[in-house]
Design an enzyme around this catalytic site. Sequence first.
Site, PDB file in Angstrom:
ATOM      1  N   ARG A   1     -23.187 -15.800  -5.015  1.00  0.00           N
ATOM      2  CA  ARG A   1     -23.025 -14.290  -5.777  1.00  0.00           C
ATOM      3  C   ARG A   1     -21.775 -13.352  -5.482  1.00  0.00           C
ATOM      4  O   ARG A   1     -21.720 -12.237  -6.546  1.00  0.00           O
ATOM      5  CB  ARG A   1     -24.477 -13.364  -5.905  1.00  0.00           C
ATOM      6  CG  ARG A   1     -24.925 -12.487  -4.199  1.00  0.00           C
ATOM      7  CD  ARG A   1     -26.142 -11.694  -4.267  1.00  0.00           C
ATOM      8  NE  ARG A   1     -26.863 -12.816  -4.231  1.00  0.00           N
ATOM      9  CZ  ARG A   1     -28.216 -12.515  -4.634  1.00  0.00           C
ATOM     10  NH1 ARG A   1     -28.742 -11.131  -5.462  1.00  0.00           N
ATOM     11  NH2 ARG A   1     -29.507 -13.207  -4.090  1.00  0.00           N
TER      12      ARG A   1
ATOM     13  N   ASP B   1     -26.886 -10.086   1.872  1.00  0.00           N
ATOM     14  CA  ASP B   1     -27.339  -8.880   1.836  1.00  0.00           C
ATOM     15  C   ASP B   1     -27.536  -8.465   3.540  1.00  0.00           C
ATOM     16  O   ASP B   1     -26.561  -7.390   3.003  1.00  0.00           O
ATOM     17  CB  ASP B   1     -29.029  -9.322   2.115  1.00  0.00           C
ATOM     18  CG  ASP B   1     -29.791  -9.988   0.292  1.00  0.00           C
ATOM     19  OD1 ASP B   1     -28.884  -9.632  -0.793  1.00  0.00           O
ATOM     20  OD2 ASP B   1     -30.618 -10.289   0.489  1.00  0.00           O
TER      21      ASP B   1
ATOM     22  N   ASP C   1     -32.099 -11.431  -8.223  1.00  0.00           N
ATOM     23  CA  ASP C   1     -33.239 -12.153  -8.030  1.00  0.00           C
ATOM     24  C   ASP C   1     -33.400 -12.894  -8.735  1.00  0.00           C
ATOM     25  O   ASP C   1     -34.212 -11.924  -9.665  1.00  0.00           O
ATOM     26  CB  ASP C   1     -33.497 -12.657  -6.608  1.00  0.00           C
ATOM     27  CG  ASP C   1     -32.971 -12.419  -5.208  1.00  0.00           C
ATOM     28  OD1 ASP C   1     -31.349 -13.220  -5.759  1.00  0.00           O
ATOM     29  OD2 ASP C   1     -32.711 -12.724  -4.203  1.00  0.00           O
ATOM     30  N   GLU C   2     -34.027 -14.221  -9.126  1.00  0.00           N
ATOM     31  CA  GLU C   2     -34.857 -14.763 -10.459  1.00  0.00           C
ATOM     32  C   GLU C   2     -36.543 -14.208 -10.368  1.00  0.00           C
ATOM     33  O   GLU C   2     -37.176 -13.774 -11.083  1.00  0.00           O
ATOM     34  CB  GLU C   2     -34.526 -16.307 -11.008  1.00  0.00           C
ATOM     35  CG  GLU C   2     -35.687 -16.751  -9.410  1.00  0.00           C
ATOM     36  CD  GLU C   2     -35.248 -18.048  -9.966  1.00  0.00           C
ATOM     37  OE1 GLU C   2     -35.857 -18.733 -10.932  1.00  0.00           O
ATOM     38  OE2 GLU C   2     -35.208 -18.487  -8.500  1.00  0.00           O
TER      39      GLU C   2
ATOM     40  N   ARG D   1       0.641  -1.068  -0.178  1.00  0.00           N
ATOM     41  CA  ARG D   1       0.381   0.308   0.303  1.00  0.00           C
ATOM     42  C   ARG D   1       0.964   1.588  -0.021  1.00  0.00           C
ATOM     43  O   ARG D   1       1.719   1.303   0.642  1.00  0.00           O
ATOM     44  CB  ARG D   1      -1.409   0.303   1.735  1.00  0.00           C
ATOM     45  CG  ARG D   1      -1.472  -1.087   1.515  1.00  0.00           C
ATOM     46  CD  ARG D   1      -1.938  -1.453   3.205  1.00  0.00           C
ATOM     47  NE  ARG D   1      -3.144  -2.616   2.778  1.00  0.00           N
ATOM     48  CZ  ARG D   1      -2.757  -3.642   3.328  1.00  0.00           C
ATOM     49  NH1 ARG D   1      -1.249  -3.689   3.571  1.00  0.00           N
ATOM     50  NH2 ARG D   1      -3.354  -4.532   3.414  1.00  0.00           N
TER      51      ARG D   1
ATOM     52  N   ARG E   1     -32.522 -13.609   9.738  1.00  0.00           N
ATOM     53  CA  ARG E   1     -31.683 -12.440   9.904  1.00  0.00           C
ATOM     54  C   ARG E   1     -32.036 -11.828  10.757  1.00  0.00           C
ATOM     55  O   ARG E   1     -30.216 -11.143  11.594  1.00  0.00           O
ATOM     56  CB  ARG E   1     -32.859 -10.798   8.414  1.00  0.00           C
ATOM     57  CG  ARG E   1     -32.927 -12.112   7.668  1.00  0.00           C
ATOM     58  CD  ARG E   1     -34.574 -11.722   6.814  1.00  0.00           C
ATOM     59  NE  ARG E   1     -34.913 -11.963   5.481  1.00  0.00           N
ATOM     60  CZ  ARG E   1     -35.530 -11.472   4.267  1.00  0.00           C
ATOM     61  NH1 ARG E   1     -36.032 -10.849   5.208  1.00  0.00           N
ATOM     62  NH2 ARG E   1     -35.629 -11.799   3.304  1.00  0.00           N
TER      63      ARG E   1
END
Length: 761
Positions: A539, A669, A555-556, A431, A716
Amino acid sequence: MQTRKKFIFLTFLASWLLLFFFGGDQLRHFPFFSRRKTQARRNWPRWTDRSLLQSFADPQELQSDGDPTLPSPRERRAVRMSVYKNSRCRMETCFDFSRCEKHGFKVFTYPREKDQPLSESYSKILASIERSRYYTPDPAEACLFILSIDTLDRDHLSGQYIRHVDERIRGFPLWNGGRNHLIFNLYSGTWPSYTEDLGFDIGQAILAKASFYTETFRPGFDISIPLFPKDHPQRGGERGWLYQDSIPPKKKYLLVFKGKRYLTGIGSSTRNALHHIHNGKDIISLTTCKHGKDWEKHKDTRCDKDNVDYEKFDYQELLHNSTFCIVPRGRRLGSFRFLEALQAACIPVLLSDGWELPFAEAIDWSKAAVMGNERLLLQVPSAVRCIHPERVLAFQQQTQFLWDAYFSSVDKIVHTTLEIIKDRLLPHRSRSRFLWNTLPGGLLALPDFSTHLGDFPFYYLQHGSGPSEKFTAFIRTTTPAGSPSQPILRLIQAISASQYCAQILVLWSCEKPPPPRGKWPQTTVPLTIIQGRGKLSDRFFPYTAIQMDAMLSLDEHSTLSTSEVDFAFVVWRSFPERIVGFPTQSHFWDPEQRRWGYTSRWTNELSIVLTAAAFYHRYPAAWGLGGLGGSAASCPPPLSLPRYYHSLFTEYLPAGLRELAGSLAACEDILMNVLVAAVTKLPPIKVTQRKQHKETVPQQVKGTAGAAGGRRLSQRQDCLTQVVDWFGFMPLVSSQLRLDPVLFKDQVSVLRKKYPSLEKA
């Protein structure tokens, strides 16, 4: 006659002038002149006559020739040579790089012996390593080794002093003269000289030490760490004290100090002189000699008055209300006051000559602290008064960044130490100081991702570049049928119609193979199918098939129109470092349960944007995962060179959190939103959505939607609790902002609106 007298007078006068001009130095030896000179020297100045001249030092101080308890330079050199027998060690000469080539930068901690005493601070250091991504339980994989013997306190008068360390470490098969070992130390030496003596030979080990003296510090090899108290938090830590309403930067007090004053011994001269700058108005300098067992035996004439004045001010109140804080040396060069000043946004004024500042190899302290000189104490007030208010505010902001990035917890101190060592292994991929000294900081700007500023979303302005003008759509599907479901067909058609779409990737997360290419819709952009592993967090792997730095995660069952996608992408290009999307959730503090709660209710507050329909930043990798031209590709393990937010997800987070995200509903998420908020310190952005756009429940579970919904909410909640526990604080930031197109819902002609379909219910 008159002319003759004038001539004689002028000749006599000229002779005296010539005598004084050329022979004045000889006249000083005459008794008459030397006696007057001695008298003048004797009578002025009268240093003890306070009515004529205020004294800034007692007569005893002027007559003393230094503290006899202080070690001489020769004594310090002898101690240094006895402790640092390998004083010329460098990474190239005392470190075995070959141990790090096969398995990377892995750290092994020695097994703890039964009934072996460990201080609270050293237990935190070992825990920080063992719960990090660096840790390995196999010494054969290790690049760096940490002793299980507590070496933090090497003051032999301390109750935590461990004896016979030399004999014990020589018996370790892995010791190898200290090669590839890292030793932590906070306190070295003892009364009265407090030298750098650790009481054992460190050999070729790297020393991470507080109060490091520049003469004993081995540049590019040792690491200076801050002195932190035993109650310093393990992880997370408290936030800094500078808030948005804390400006203007000028506060009630300009310069403050409140602390102990040593009457004798090392460090006493600096603190004894601090009372000279106290004015009782904007400069407060308070000391007390009421500490230790024998303070009354050594107290001076100022002690009683100093002790009374000391109690008139509260230390925390001074920290909150002062612009600058004096950080003098104590018995050792460092002090707890340094971290206290950083947290309080009180700009440290350092009075500790010879101190190698913490992490100075990476941190530019000239942007956050004022470097003083112990011998020029009286110049400090005028020096800080000359600092412009704009620079004062910049100093304060930098103190908060450094505190939050590197010093607020033991985890961050330890991880910064390890990352500095890791940078030394590959200097060409280390860095830059810019990355270390600007948000989000070196711990979150991973060199495995990139060291080029233009590759990071939050450095676009500094680099003069901008985000991508196209995006990659990434659709995760779990449909077990032999052909694509109708919702995903409509979604692909809507996405491919966007003027900004560059490619569409479908992550097939089913046990059955994906349908043949002929059953997928024809699109104007490339369509690629990638075989996943069936985990919810798939994902976020760094697939090389992703060509754009902008990624639309779907999402589908997501239902989006082309206008919604176009507008959301335009918004994202203005905020490329944030998550921008449609369905939102929020968190809240539950006072009854005393924990953070999760809610999916539609409220004005939002802190989470679900990745079922959201844009975020992601860069293409040089090689690794992916598929080509519509064929299904297998999903091997993540790359060694992943991309930024995906890089953080797969490299920065420990394996336990990634496994958690792959096992609990919607935990991926929460984890991604928490990660992005920890980097940016900003909330996500919600954009316009149609009323029917809600979190969709798959058809096969609609019959048990109530039970399934309650189970998902419980999972969740568990996810949020465990994620916050790992971070040690709540990174999520709440917001009430939603961005809509211009003229959205206004009573004007539809022809004047750019996204008219967004207003259809």
